[in-house]
Enzyme design. Sequence first.
Site, PDB file in Angstrom:
ATOM      1  N   SER A  77      35.172  44.626  40.875  1.00 19.12           N
ATOM      2  CA  SER A  77      34.915  43.224  40.516  1.00 19.12           C
ATOM      3  C   SER A  77      35.656  42.753  39.278  1.00 19.12           C
ATOM      4  O   SER A  77      35.629  41.556  38.967  1.00 19.12           O
ATOM      5  CB  SER A  77      33.408  43.001  40.316  1.00 19.12           C
ATOM      6  OG  SER A  77      32.759  42.861  41.549  1.00 19.12           O
ATOM      7  N   LYS A  80      37.828  39.732  39.504  1.00 20.28           N
ATOM      8  CA  LYS A  80      37.415  38.345  39.290  1.00 20.28           C
ATOM      9  C   LYS A  80      37.945  37.765  37.978  1.00 20.28           C
ATOM     10  O   LYS A  80      37.969  36.539  37.812  1.00 20.28           O
ATOM     11  CB  LYS A  80      35.886  38.255  39.333  1.00 20.28           C
ATOM     12  CG  LYS A  80      35.342  38.524  40.743  1.00 20.28           C
ATOM     13  CD  LYS A  80      33.867  38.815  40.750  1.00 20.28           C
ATOM     14  CE  LYS A  80      33.430  39.166  42.173  1.00 20.28           C
ATOM     15  NZ  LYS A  80      32.316  40.096  42.218  1.00 20.28           N
ATOM     16  N   SER A 142      28.787  37.834  38.905  1.00 17.81           N
ATOM     17  CA  SER A 142      29.764  38.613  39.672  1.00 17.81           C
ATOM     18  C   SER A 142      29.665  38.312  41.165  1.00 17.81           C
ATOM     19  O   SER A 142      29.802  39.196  42.009  1.00 17.81           O
ATOM     20  CB  SER A 142      29.588  40.119  39.424  1.00 17.81           C
ATOM     21  OG  SER A 142      30.730  40.836  39.855  1.00 17.81           O
TER      22      SER A 142
END
Length: 402
Positions: A77, A80, A142
């Site tokens: 993640s 991102k 997230s």
Amino acid sequence: MKFRFAAAALATFAFGVVSAQAPAPQPAPAPATAAAAPVQIPPAPAPAVSKSWILMDYATGQVLAGENIHERVAPASITKVMTSYVVAAELKNGKITRDDQVMMSERAWREGGAGTDGSYSGFPVNQTARLEDMEKGMAIQSGNDAAIALAEHVAGSEEAFAALMNNYAAQIGMKDSHFVNAHGLPAEGHYTTAYDLALLGRAMVRDYPETYAYNKIREFRVGNITQPNRNLLLWRDPSVDGIKTGHTSEAGYCLLSSAQRGDQRLVAAVMGDVSERQRADDSLALLNWGFRFFETHRLYEPGKAVAQQKVWKGKADEVQLGVAQPLLVSVPRGRYEELKPSIDLPKQLVAPFKQGQAVGTVKVTLDGKVIAQAPLVAVQAVEEAGFFKRLWDAFWMWWKSE
């Protein structure tokens, strides 16, 4: 003939010749506030399990410590952050606005929503939300669904958005990264390195501080669901203000973090750790080590002369040179006095010069290595001289070139 003509003019223009031949002053660092004895720096507290890790100085991009920093790893993640960077860049370019209504498409909900194994934001499917809220759902919670929805809004499809991600990554200097989605779930050809992530962290802080600030928000609410930020360092150390966690079975537990204490900011990336707590422990240990054994100094301020240099064919005979942005440098504690500054300039400077125009480069070295550099710019404009002075200077330029 050349010598006779020059000799006849020497008496009248002797001052001008001396001025032209006088060497430009060499820049020197601002005096340290207090002299400190050099500190023996112990090895960095290397994470025991992580596949790769890095500690980078924000001001200079200097790698203070690291291991396998160019090894390709799955970013999970932390991807991102790249998505946030692209969205922020498109906002700055006027392509989108923070008040845009972003649709939580069925694809975004199906591939990244509550029905998946990954993290999600909870925005309702087939409904819209403000772009700024969707960003926070991605950065703080997230949310994989929010990342996909933003990608579709910005570029029409996640695939097209991934192309944007790679374009911006190349501009940042991320030479060993490739993105195929906006959220970071495992995919073939989706990879990065600890070094590239540190570069991305620096770029996010530097280029888009308003968007970066979302990463320090501790929790965010969507509908009836409030979710905390997964970065445990936000609760442990007030100097930490980001950046992003990541976890998949392939990537392990990862954390891209940054903290600022005074003028000094550090960026750390820990990839492939064994638990949420351990990635936080390892990251904070690296940050504390960096702050303890390195110090940041502000060497030069914008608008103040670092050096001055002879100018030909100008109304003024000299140009003052400085920096456009504050020049900071991080060095091992106690070694400030060992810094060696130098300037690189063209052999001859010919007017006109605009205020702020780049003229050369100032470099600062330690142990023979360049640890900081910045463009030297004209502090004040120098206009072109009249015809006869330009003609006279042209002669002396020719004379000195022989």
